[in-house]
Design a protein around this motif. Sequence first.
Motif, PDB file in Angstrom:
ATOM      1  N   ARG A 599      12.628 -32.018 -28.087  1.00  0.00           N
ATOM      2  CA  ARG A 599      12.657 -31.100 -26.967  1.00  0.00           C
ATOM      3  C   ARG A 599      14.109 -30.827 -26.565  1.00  0.00           C
ATOM      4  N   THR A 600      14.315 -29.659 -25.963  1.00  0.00           N
ATOM      5  CA  THR A 600      15.651 -29.250 -25.554  1.00  0.00           C
ATOM      6  C   THR A 600      16.071 -30.018 -24.302  1.00  0.00           C
ATOM      7  N   VAL A 601      17.310 -30.522 -24.314  1.00  0.00           N
ATOM      8  CA  VAL A 601      17.826 -31.292 -23.187  1.00  0.00           C
ATOM      9  C   VAL A 601      19.008 -30.558 -22.565  1.00  0.00           C
ATOM     10  N   ILE A 602      19.296 -30.894 -21.319  1.00  0.00           N
ATOM     11  CA  ILE A 602      20.405 -30.272 -20.597  1.00  0.00           C
ATOM     12  C   ILE A 602      21.721 -30.963 -20.921  1.00  0.00           C
ATOM     13  N   VAL A 603      21.726 -32.294 -20.943  1.00  0.00           N
ATOM     14  CA  VAL A 603      22.923 -33.079 -21.277  1.00  0.00           C
ATOM     15  C   VAL A 603      22.492 -34.201 -22.215  1.00  0.00           C
ATOM     16  N   ASP A 604      23.462 -34.717 -22.973  1.00  0.00           N
ATOM     17  CA  ASP A 604      23.177 -35.861 -23.835  1.00  0.00           C
ATOM     18  C   ASP A 604      24.399 -36.750 -23.913  1.00  0.00           C
ATOM     19  N   ASN A 605      24.393 -37.697 -24.852  1.00  0.00           N
ATOM     20  CA  ASN A 605      25.404 -38.754 -24.906  1.00  0.00           C
ATOM     21  C   ASN A 605      26.755 -38.297 -25.419  1.00  0.00           C
ATOM     22  N   ASN A 606      26.885 -37.040 -25.819  1.00  0.00           N
ATOM     23  CA  ASN A 606      28.182 -36.554 -26.285  1.00  0.00           C
ATOM     24  C   ASN A 606      29.194 -36.436 -25.149  1.00  0.00           C
ATOM     25  N   THR A 607      28.719 -36.153 -23.946  1.00  0.00           N
ATOM     26  CA  THR A 607      29.521 -36.114 -22.708  1.00  0.00           C
ATOM     27  C   THR A 607      30.778 -35.259 -22.832  1.00  0.00           C
ATOM     28  N   TRP A 608      30.678 -34.134 -23.528  1.00  0.00           N
ATOM     29  CA  TRP A 608      31.877 -33.301 -23.715  1.00  0.00           C
ATOM     30  C   TRP A 608      32.103 -32.341 -22.550  1.00  0.00           C
ATOM     31  N   ASN A 609      31.068 -32.070 -21.745  1.00  0.00           N
ATOM     32  CA  ASN A 609      31.188 -31.115 -20.652  1.00  0.00           C
ATOM     33  C   ASN A 609      30.905 -31.834 -19.341  1.00  0.00           C
ATOM     34  N   ASN A 610      31.979 -32.180 -18.642  1.00  0.00           N
ATOM     35  CA  ASN A 610      31.838 -32.954 -17.409  1.00  0.00           C
ATOM     36  C   ASN A 610      31.136 -32.148 -16.312  1.00  0.00           C
ATOM     37  N   THR A 611      31.354 -30.839 -16.285  1.00  0.00           N
ATOM     38  CA  THR A 611      30.729 -30.003 -15.254  1.00  0.00           C
ATOM     39  C   THR A 611      29.214 -29.958 -15.407  1.00  0.00           C
ATOM     40  N   HIS A 612      28.761 -29.874 -16.641  1.00  0.00           N
ATOM     41  CA  HIS A 612      27.321 -29.832 -16.889  1.00  0.00           C
ATOM     42  C   HIS A 612      26.661 -31.145 -16.468  1.00  0.00           C
ATOM     43  N   ILE A 613      27.319 -32.263 -16.780  1.00  0.00           N
ATOM     44  CA  ILE A 613      26.787 -33.565 -16.377  1.00  0.00           C
ATOM     45  C   ILE A 613      26.825 -33.707 -14.860  1.00  0.00           C
ATOM     46  N   ALA A 614      27.893 -33.198 -14.234  1.00  0.00           N
ATOM     47  CA  ALA A 614      27.993 -33.247 -12.780  1.00  0.00           C
ATOM     48  C   ALA A 614      26.887 -32.426 -12.121  1.00  0.00           C
ATOM     49  N   THR A 615      26.461 -31.339 -12.767  1.00  0.00           N
ATOM     50  CA  THR A 615      25.370 -30.531 -12.224  1.00  0.00           C
ATOM     51  C   THR A 615      24.069 -31.331 -12.178  1.00  0.00           C
ATOM     52  N   VAL A 616      23.788 -32.060 -13.265  1.00  0.00           N
ATOM     53  CA  VAL A 616      22.585 -32.902 -13.289  1.00  0.00           C
ATOM     54  C   VAL A 616      22.713 -34.022 -12.269  1.00  0.00           C
ATOM     55  N   GLY A 617      23.896 -34.635 -12.166  1.00  0.00           N
ATOM     56  CA  GLY A 617      24.095 -35.683 -11.167  1.00  0.00           C
ATOM     57  C   GLY A 617      23.930 -35.174  -9.745  1.00  0.00           C
ATOM     58  N   THR A 618      24.399 -33.949  -9.506  1.00  0.00           N
ATOM     59  CA  THR A 618      24.232 -33.354  -8.177  1.00  0.00           C
ATOM     60  C   THR A 618      22.767 -33.103  -7.868  1.00  0.00           C
ATOM     61  N   ALA A 619      22.011 -32.644  -8.855  1.00  0.00           N
ATOM     62  CA  ALA A 619      20.579 -32.417  -8.637  1.00  0.00           C
ATOM     63  C   ALA A 619      19.866 -33.720  -8.304  1.00  0.00           C
ATOM     64  N   MET A 620      20.196 -34.788  -9.032  1.00  0.00           N
ATOM     65  CA  MET A 620      19.563 -36.071  -8.753  1.00  0.00           C
ATOM     66  C   MET A 620      19.960 -36.620  -7.387  1.00  0.00           C
ATOM     67  N   SER A 621      21.134 -36.246  -6.888  1.00  0.00           N
ATOM     68  CA  SER A 621      21.631 -36.762  -5.610  1.00  0.00           C
ATOM     69  C   SER A 621      21.224 -35.900  -4.435  1.00  0.00           C
ATOM     70  N   SER A 622      20.634 -34.748  -4.694  1.00  0.00           N
ATOM     71  CA  SER A 622      20.313 -33.791  -3.636  1.00  0.00           C
ATOM     72  C   SER A 622      18.892 -34.013  -3.120  1.00  0.00           C
ATOM     73  N   PRO A 623      18.563 -33.427  -1.969  1.00  0.00           N
ATOM     74  CA  PRO A 623      17.166 -33.443  -1.504  1.00  0.00           C
ATOM     75  C   PRO A 623      16.270 -32.695  -2.479  1.00  0.00           C
ATOM     76  N   GLU A 624      14.984 -32.852  -2.293  1.00  0.00           N
ATOM     77  CA  GLU A 624      14.022 -32.361  -3.278  1.00  0.00           C
ATOM     78  C   GLU A 624      14.114 -30.850  -3.470  1.00  0.00           C
ATOM     79  N   LYS A 625      14.197 -30.095  -2.396  1.00  0.00           N
ATOM     80  CA  LYS A 625      14.218 -28.642  -2.514  1.00  0.00           C
ATOM     81  C   LYS A 625      15.484 -28.159  -3.210  1.00  0.00           C
ATOM     82  N   ALA A 626      16.648 -28.712  -2.824  1.00  0.00           N
ATOM     83  CA  ALA A 626      17.909 -28.308  -3.454  1.00  0.00           C
ATOM     84  C   ALA A 626      17.933 -28.694  -4.928  1.00  0.00           C
ATOM     85  N   ALA A 627      17.378 -29.850  -5.251  1.00  0.00           N
ATOM     86  CA  ALA A 627      17.317 -30.268  -6.647  1.00  0.00           C
ATOM     87  C   ALA A 627      16.410 -29.344  -7.452  1.00  0.00           C
ATOM     88  N   TRP A 628      15.294 -28.939  -6.839  1.00  0.00           N
ATOM     89  CA  TRP A 628      14.389 -28.018  -7.531  1.00  0.00           C
ATOM     90  C   TRP A 628      15.087 -26.703  -7.836  1.00  0.00           C
TER      91      TRP A 628
END
Length: 780
Positions: A599-628
């Motif tokens: 299946r297609t993933v948003i980020v993986d273990n290559n960690t070459w794009n810090n902004t993309h990983i930060a986007t996923v981290g921000t979603a996990m850290s946000s309230p439910e509606k903002a994360a959605w």
Amino acid sequence: MAAAESSPPPPVTSTAMRNAFGTVLSALILLLIGVLAFSIRLFSVIKYESVIHEFDPYFNYRVTQFLSKNGIYEFWNWFDDRTWYPLGRVIGGTVYPGLTLTAGTIWWVLNAINIPLSVETICVFTAPVFSVFASWATYLLTKEVKGSGAGLAAAALLAMVPSYISRSVAGSYDNEAVAIFALIFTFYLYIKTLNTGSLFYATLNAIAYFYMVCSWGGYTFIINLIPMHVLLCIVTGRYSPRLYIAYAPLVVLGTLLAALVPVVGFNAVLTSEHFASFLVFIIIHVVALVYYIKGILTPKMFKVAVTLVVSIGLVVCLIVVAVLVALVASSPTGGWSGRSLSLLDPTYASKYIPIIASVSEHQPPTWPSYFMDINVLAFLVPAGIIACFSPLSDASSFVVLYIVMSVYFSGVMVRLMLVLAPAACIMSGIALSQAFDVFTGSIKYQLSSKSKDDAENNTSTNNSSKDDASSGKADKGEEVAKERSSKKGKKKEREPSEKPSVKSKILKKKAQVLPLEASIVALLLLIMLGSFYVIHCVWAAAEAYSAPSIVLTSQSHDGLHVFDDFRESYAWLSHNTDVDDKVASWWDYGYQTTAMANRTVIVDNNTWNNTHIATVGTAMSSPEKAAWEIFNSLDVKYVLVVFGGVIGYPSDDINKFLWMVRIGGGVFPHIKEADYLRDGQYRIDSEATPTMLNCLMYKLCYYRFVETDGKGYDRVRRTEIGKKHFKLTHFEEVFTSHHWMVRIYKLKPQKNRIRGKAKKLKLKTSSGSSSKSAKRNPWM
């Protein structure tokens, strides 16, 4: 002619027989060491099954599958649209291809000779096979430094050292599986060239370095360590043409070959990690020119020429330094990669690049980890360093520099304990070999001296009876003895230098001799130390480093429990979701999701794009509606989290959550770590902050958690959770694994929205009806 043909062959001397027997015995011991190195890494297959371990190996396995199916040309041009959605990734230009090409070549050769092994089987057993090659390369390297005895000891130690086993067990299909062999073999060919001055070995050294560049990013350790050794030899006055032959072809051919690797490219000449090799390359040419001029000019002309050469060399060095400074100044990180800067400054990653600091293997090691990974070798290394200084050679100075640098780098990053392991084994092998030589030599000398004393006592008793008979003849021979003594005095004057040398050798040999009892006790202690090392290594291979991270086990009073939740969850994704669905998770599980669930993933273990990983981290850290809203903007349909609160699995997403906050806050300033801490402490109980209790990660992990035991007790954090009863409004639970380790949620669809005129009409009708209802009819 007939007489010549019938002449008997020359007799074989005892020395030749001894050398031939030693060669055969060494080959047999090396074969047994290879069997040991391979078999000790099979515990994972015997105890569990033939399966790929960890996270990164699954990406390598997937790439090897693609290579074996589509060929090498398709591999170089492969654009993978199942990773880093919607960006994608060009695999051929962003991966070190050495491991993949090696396993693919082995698979192709075996199938060509009708041995139809699967790609997965080849990947599982690649690391144990190359551990055998690494042990043999260690023998060759140590043999060039201190002889075959030290080489055999070092090879046996490397075959079992836990630090290397942790990265080379069956199923550990990572770059280090082949890179450690390439590292040791490159060092061996460098020392071989240094000892022989052969251009053939220098060419092989450049090719081995090219294979190392293809295999692992740690090749920069080689291209910096060898120039440091060359500079050390020049400064200490040990320059020779052999040193030039060993270094110059390596820099020229090695750099050209390294630039052919797509992931390296022009970085081989543009990044700061390679500048030291070029600077030393200029210095060694200046020194070589000075030595050449010294051999063809008179002393007066030599002084003038040296002044000219040194001045020109300084000008060239200044120009090169100016160019390097300009290149470094144009880069915000000074031309260094983030990982290199974190090695030079251990605090750099934690200050500026939290994505690097978040990886557990990038943390500094603890003292117990040294004892765990190299065990008794830590105590033998100092003795090996001392032995390398008696006498000091170019080869021994190189291994001393190797151990010093590897100790420093292993102290900065626990992952580089892997680089320390070969150096520790080489030094310990030298120490053990020297100690065995001294102890066995002392025992042999003491026993032989006792046998000689016994023989002298027997001969003295036999000669005592002859002394009376020969006393009469002694007077007659006095005159003859005086004449002979005068002749012997002349011979002693002619040979004054031979006798003292023999005496000095005897005295030196006696100085190295220990008492018989002390030698036997020390030898037994060394054997006992070796047995402890073997027991520890076997335990580490069987228990500590053989368990695959994808299948977990635990032992309790009612027997062995197996937790296969990861494969259960990936199988569910593969069978119950559409092929084009996007799955969001923390980057640790990206490779496994792509390889096992397809299946297609948003980020993986290559960690070459810090902004993309930060986007996923921000979603996990946000309230439910903002994360959605964030996940919906990325076309995400499913969110996967790993939770260990039920079974006590510590490497779950709750323990990793603070890194998500830090990485997300580094790009999106509205995410602040202090909002998730209570008095500086990370808590999930009733004292946790509202921001923590309402973030998406908390809700996805602890949703319905209270139903497991009625209390909501987290076995990892060892506390009851703060918010037990809540509902999800924008996500719905679609799968929870058997032991609650993996939980998968689906984004709820958007509610229907009324746009344009329909929305205005609805507002008018609703306002009109409300006004009518507000006015009462007086006639009613």
